[in-house]
Design a protein around this motif. Structure first.
Motif, mmCIF file in Angstrom:
data_model
loop_
_atom_site.group_PDB
_atom_site.id
_atom_site.type_symbol
_atom_site.label_atom_id
_atom_site.label_comp_id
_atom_site.label_asym_id
_atom_site.label_seq_id
_atom_site.Cartn_x
_atom_site.Cartn_y
_atom_site.Cartn_z
ATOM 1 N N ALA A 82 -57.473 -10.947 -64.169
ATOM 2 C CA ALA A 82 -58.787 -10.422 -63.760
ATOM 3 C C ALA A 82 -58.612 -9.206 -62.848
ATOM 4 N N LEU A 83 -57.651 -9.273 -61.931
ATOM 5 C CA LEU A 83 -57.470 -8.157 -60.990
ATOM 6 C C LEU A 83 -56.952 -6.901 -61.672
ATOM 7 N N SER A 84 -56.297 -7.075 -62.824
ATOM 8 C CA SER A 84 -55.752 -5.899 -63.519
ATOM 9 C C SER A 84 -56.866 -5.033 -64.114
ATOM 10 N N GLN A 85 -58.096 -5.548 -64.112
ATOM 11 C CA GLN A 85 -59.186 -4.805 -64.738
ATOM 12 C C GLN A 85 -60.256 -4.374 -63.748
ATOM 13 N N THR A 86 -59.923 -4.319 -62.474
ATOM 14 C CA THR A 86 -60.923 -3.899 -61.492
ATOM 15 C C THR A 86 -60.233 -3.113 -60.386
ATOM 16 N N THR A 87 -61.002 -2.290 -59.700
ATOM 17 C CA THR A 87 -60.451 -1.554 -58.557
ATOM 18 C C THR A 87 -60.635 -2.333 -57.258
ATOM 19 N N VAL A 88 -61.194 -3.557 -57.337
ATOM 20 C CA VAL A 88 -61.303 -4.399 -56.131
ATOM 21 C C VAL A 88 -59.896 -4.705 -55.631
ATOM 22 N N ARG A 89 -59.694 -4.505 -54.341
ATOM 23 C CA ARG A 89 -58.376 -4.766 -53.743
ATOM 24 C C ARG A 89 -58.412 -6.071 -52.966
ATOM 25 N N THR A 90 -57.354 -6.856 -53.145
ATOM 26 C CA THR A 90 -57.331 -8.169 -52.491
ATOM 27 C C THR A 90 -56.768 -8.098 -51.074
ATOM 28 N N ASP A 91 -56.136 -6.962 -50.708
ATOM 29 C CA ASP A 91 -55.657 -6.824 -49.327
ATOM 30 C C ASP A 91 -56.750 -6.255 -48.422
ATOM 31 N N ASP A 92 -57.940 -6.075 -48.983
ATOM 32 C CA ASP A 92 -59.086 -5.529 -48.260
ATOM 33 C C ASP A 92 -59.748 -6.658 -47.452
ATOM 34 N N PRO A 93 -60.015 -6.455 -46.167
ATOM 35 C CA PRO A 93 -60.705 -7.510 -45.385
ATOM 36 C C PRO A 93 -62.104 -7.830 -45.927
ATOM 37 N N ASP A 94 -62.622 -6.961 -46.806
ATOM 38 C CA ASP A 94 -63.936 -7.213 -47.412
ATOM 39 C C ASP A 94 -63.853 -8.094 -48.654
ATOM 40 N N THR A 95 -62.659 -8.580 -48.998
ATOM 41 C CA THR A 95 -62.508 -9.412 -50.194
ATOM 42 C C THR A 95 -62.065 -10.824 -49.791
ATOM 43 N N VAL A 96 -62.782 -11.821 -50.276
ATOM 44 C CA VAL A 96 -62.450 -13.217 -49.970
ATOM 45 C C VAL A 96 -62.070 -13.950 -51.255
ATOM 46 N N PHE A 97 -61.164 -14.916 -51.145
ATOM 47 C CA PHE A 97 -60.809 -15.781 -52.271
ATOM 48 C C PHE A 97 -61.587 -17.095 -52.165
ATOM 49 N N ALA A 130 -52.462 -15.655 -50.295
ATOM 50 C CA ALA A 130 -51.383 -14.954 -49.585
ATOM 51 C C ALA A 130 -50.557 -14.119 -50.558
ATOM 52 N N PHE A 131 -50.316 -14.653 -51.748
ATOM 53 C CA PHE A 131 -49.553 -13.880 -52.742
ATOM 54 C C PHE A 131 -50.244 -12.545 -53.042
ATOM 55 N N PHE A 132 -51.568 -12.579 -53.104
ATOM 56 C CA PHE A 132 -52.325 -11.343 -53.373
ATOM 57 C C PHE A 132 -52.673 -10.606 -52.072
ATOM 58 N N LYS A 133 -51.990 -10.967 -50.994
ATOM 59 C CA LYS A 133 -52.070 -10.258 -49.710
ATOM 60 C C LYS A 133 -53.467 -10.270 -49.095
ATOM 61 N N SER A 134 -54.209 -11.342 -49.323
ATOM 62 C CA SER A 134 -55.545 -11.444 -48.735
ATOM 63 C C SER A 134 -55.436 -11.679 -47.233
ATOM 64 N N PRO A 135 -56.151 -10.895 -46.422
ATOM 65 C CA PRO A 135 -56.119 -11.124 -44.977
ATOM 66 C C PRO A 135 -57.080 -12.234 -44.532
ATOM 67 N N ASN A 136 -57.870 -12.778 -45.457
ATOM 68 C CA ASN A 136 -58.903 -13.758 -45.087
ATOM 69 C C ASN A 136 -58.513 -15.178 -45.471
ATOM 70 N N THR A 137 -59.035 -16.138 -44.719
ATOM 71 C CA THR A 137 -58.844 -17.554 -45.063
ATOM 72 C C THR A 137 -59.617 -17.833 -46.359
ATOM 73 N N PRO A 138 -58.957 -18.378 -47.374
ATOM 74 C CA PRO A 138 -59.701 -18.671 -48.607
ATOM 75 C C PRO A 138 -60.638 -19.862 -48.418
ATOM 76 N N LEU A 139 -61.673 -19.894 -49.206
ATOM 77 C CA LEU A 139 -62.614 -21.017 -49.184
ATOM 78 C C LEU A 139 -62.352 -21.896 -50.402
ATOM 79 N N VAL A 140 -62.613 -23.193 -50.253
ATOM 80 C CA VAL A 140 -62.397 -24.132 -51.359
ATOM 81 C C VAL A 140 -63.667 -24.938 -51.578
ATOM 82 N N VAL A 141 -64.145 -24.941 -52.810
ATOM 83 C CA VAL A 141 -65.284 -25.771 -53.196
ATOM 84 C C VAL A 141 -64.757 -26.887 -54.092
ATOM 85 N N SER A 142 -65.035 -28.149 -53.722
ATOM 86 C CA SER A 142 -64.644 -29.267 -54.577
ATOM 87 C C SER A 142 -65.871 -30.145 -54.759
ATOM 88 N N HIS A 143 -66.609 -29.846 -55.789
ATOM 89 C CA HIS A 143 -67.899 -30.509 -55.984
ATOM 90 C C HIS A 143 -68.019 -31.021 -57.416
#
Lengths: 382, 207
Positions: A82-97, A130-143
């Motif tokens: 998915a990331l190979s087809q967008t200019t969204v950067r995962t090391d950007d503080p504006d991007t959350v997993f 972390a592998f995609f260098k995200s500076p943010n804590t990821p969120l997890v939904v288990s519903h």
């Protein structure tokens, strides 16, 4: 406005969205008979990724020398694609997993102690982020089986309230002995390929896979495939039974109606419904009642469970991604396994791929704990 | 503006409602403590005994939180949301289920191998039909959950929210739930991060 700017599906039918979509158009299913001597003497039907195909695919990526679990490999493959087809950067503080899963690394419980930290659902989310260098804590939904729809709705809301500008929503679940034995104990599994909404349906097939959807406030971050809008979404609870759906479908209908009201879209504007359609007698009946209550009887409807099986925490995401692709391709996908209507309300189950202009679609999901979810997706003309 | 009208915390074998201790049972292990709390609170809900420990904990916290209030009469049932988080998902029961697979696996146990079932149990008990989401995080992320709860209220996705933390793994456990909504009551405080932290922390300092 929130857009899906790129996406991916990883399943036995392919390792990206277009390949999965093409397989579905051809009527190809990932469901086949499997025998696991350690699980049961009786073979079962499921859609499972071949270990060797997965290993070979994984070698084509650059995922470092970390010890990834099979579950994490599914996530990595879908997110990287998915990331190979967008200019969204995962090391950007504006991007959350955001991770959507029911059981995560539950396979680790088979041969290990429950105190294994890899079993915590946060563990794979943190490793992948972390592998995609995200500076943010990821969120997890288990519903339960609503997880994927709930995760997309969470992503949309976090972007709307200005907390982030982009979200990588990823989801996966595996077919493990744990999950298989549980559904078997419920007598929820069909010994044949499943038949959503059909008069002879007798249960579900399990499936495994992953999907990723990159959400952004900026549609220009999309690559070759057009961005698709997430217009609205809603969740509800039956407040009736923890392992059986509502008798009336009123609560799913309520979620659908709330999503319609928020989006300004009406039942008549919906080009197709991507239903949950597990092919258990009770689920499909409840859904048909809900669609009837919401005035959606004439809207073409599909369930993709005959192609992918029920991929649990990934299902809502896989099916939303393929619904987005349906909008782009102006093609409603068919319902593998369906022949004759077997629910008490008239609904229009799609039996062949249907080419027609599409603007909006409805994605629904329901699950254990009495939860329901609805999303309205729409084409984008930016 | 939204208000927190009540809160409940259960940890270290003490149950508190709005900062006041309502039950203590220092000697019991978790399973016994949960049953003793249920009996002490004089709740008549036999399904409690079928629940796993995460559901028992969340159920008890919601009982204490609402204390006989009938939320579905204060708000439309579909306007009351339940948003919970924990660290261990359903791992406490997953481990039990994994052991049971050596014999004949039980569907009554398997259904509890999902963390959102505790939300389902609370919704059934109090007939709440609104938004639900279960999050898993390393610790109680007040900033995130408070903001999300506030957003549900401000955007009209809900008019009242039961929000908080309910976690069980082996003998470790903790629950903290609060009710936030549009209605102000005597003793209520404004729903914001500072107040949620303070309510969570005050109880902490007192225990």
């Amino acid at each position: 406005m929130v857009f899906i700017v790129s996406d991916s599906v990883v399943s036995p039918l392919g390792f990206n969205t277009p390949r999965n979509f093409a397989a579905l158009l051809r009527g190809q299913s990932g469901v086949r008979q499997h025998l696991r001597a350690a699980w049961s003497e009786t073979p079962f039907q499921a859609s499972m990724l071949d270990d060797q195909a997965l290993a070979e695919r994984f070698l084509t990526g650059s995922f470092g020398d970390e010890a990834w679990t099979r579950f994490e490999k599914l996530l990595l493959l879908s997110v990287a694609d998915a990331l190979s087809q967008t200019t969204v950067r995962t090391d950007d503080p504006d991007t959350v997993f955001i991770l959507s899963t029911t059981k995560g690394n539950i396979a680790l419980l088979e041969n290990g102690a429950p105190s294994n930290p890899g079993l915590l659902l946060n563990s794979p989310a943190r490793k992948v982020a972390a592998f995609f260098k995200s500076p943010n804590t990821p969120l997890v939904v288990s519903h339960a089986c609503v997880s994927g729809v709930a995760a997309l709705l969470l992503g949309k809301r976090l972007l709307e309230n200005g907390r982030y500008r982009n979200a990588v929503v990823m989801g996966a679940d595996e077919v493990t002995r744990f999950v298989w034995s549980g559904f078997q104990s419920f007598q929820a599994l069909s010994d044949e390929p499943c038949r959503p909404f059909d008069s002879r349906r007798k249960g579900l097939n399990l499936g495994e896979g992953a999907a990723a959807a990159v959400l952004s406030l900026e549609p220009q971050r999309a690559g070759q495939r057009a961005p698709v809008r997430i217009l609205a979404g809603a969740l509800s609870n039956d407040a009736n039974h923890i392992s059986g759906p509502s008798r009336s479908g009123a609560e799913l209908s309520e979620a659908v109606n709330r999503a319609f009201a928020q989006s300004g879209v009406r039942a008549g504007d919906i080009g197709f419904i991507s239903a949950h359609g597990t092919a258990t007698p009770y689920n499909d009946e409840m859904e048909a009642k809900a669609f009837d209550l919401s005035g959606l009887n004439d809207v073409p409807l599909n369930s993709l469970k005959g192609f992918f099986g029920h991929t649990l925490g990934a299902a809502g995401l896989i099916e939303s991604v393929l619904s987005a692709q349906s909008l782009r391709e102006n093609t409603v996908l068919s319902t593998m396994g369906f022949e004759a209507l077997g629910v008490s309300r008239p609904v229009t189950v799609c039996t062949q791929p249907l080419r027609q202009p599409l603007e909006f679609c409805l994605k629904t999901a329901s699950g254990f704990g009495g939860c329901n979810g609805a999303l309205v997706l729409g084409k984008s003309y930016t | 503006m939204n208000y927190i009208t009540s809160w409940c915390r259960i940890r270290q074998n003490v149950v508190t409602a709005n900062g006041q201790t309502v039950f203590e049972d220092p000697a019991s292990a978790l399973s016994g403590f949960l049953v003793n709390a249920y009996r002490h609170l004089q709740i008549d809900y036999p399904k409690f005994y079928k629940m796993d420990r995460l559901c028992q904990l969340g159920f008890l916290a919601a009982e204490v939180l609402l204390q006989g209030r009938i939320l579905k009469e204060e708000y439309p049932p579909e306007a009351v949301a339940v948003v919970l988080a924990n660290r261990h998902s359903s791992l406490d029961t997953d481990a039990r289920y994994q052991e049971s697979m050596n014999g004949i696996p039980s569907p009554a146990l398997f259904v509890y191998t999902l963390p959102n079932i505790v939300i389902g149990e609370i919704c059934i008990r109090h007939q709440l039909k609104g938004e639900n989401t279960f999050f898993v995080s390393e610790q109680y992320d007040i900033a995130f959950l408070n903001d999300y709860t506030g957003q549900l209220l401000e955007q009209g996705a809900a008019r009242a929210v039961i929000s908080g933390w309910a976690d069980v793994f082996q003998e470790q456990y903790e629950a903290f739930l609060y009710l936030a909504g549009q209605k102000q009551t005597p003793g209520s405080v404004i729903h914001n991060r500072q107040n949620v932290s303070a309510l969570y922390g005050i109880v902490d300092a007192g225990s």
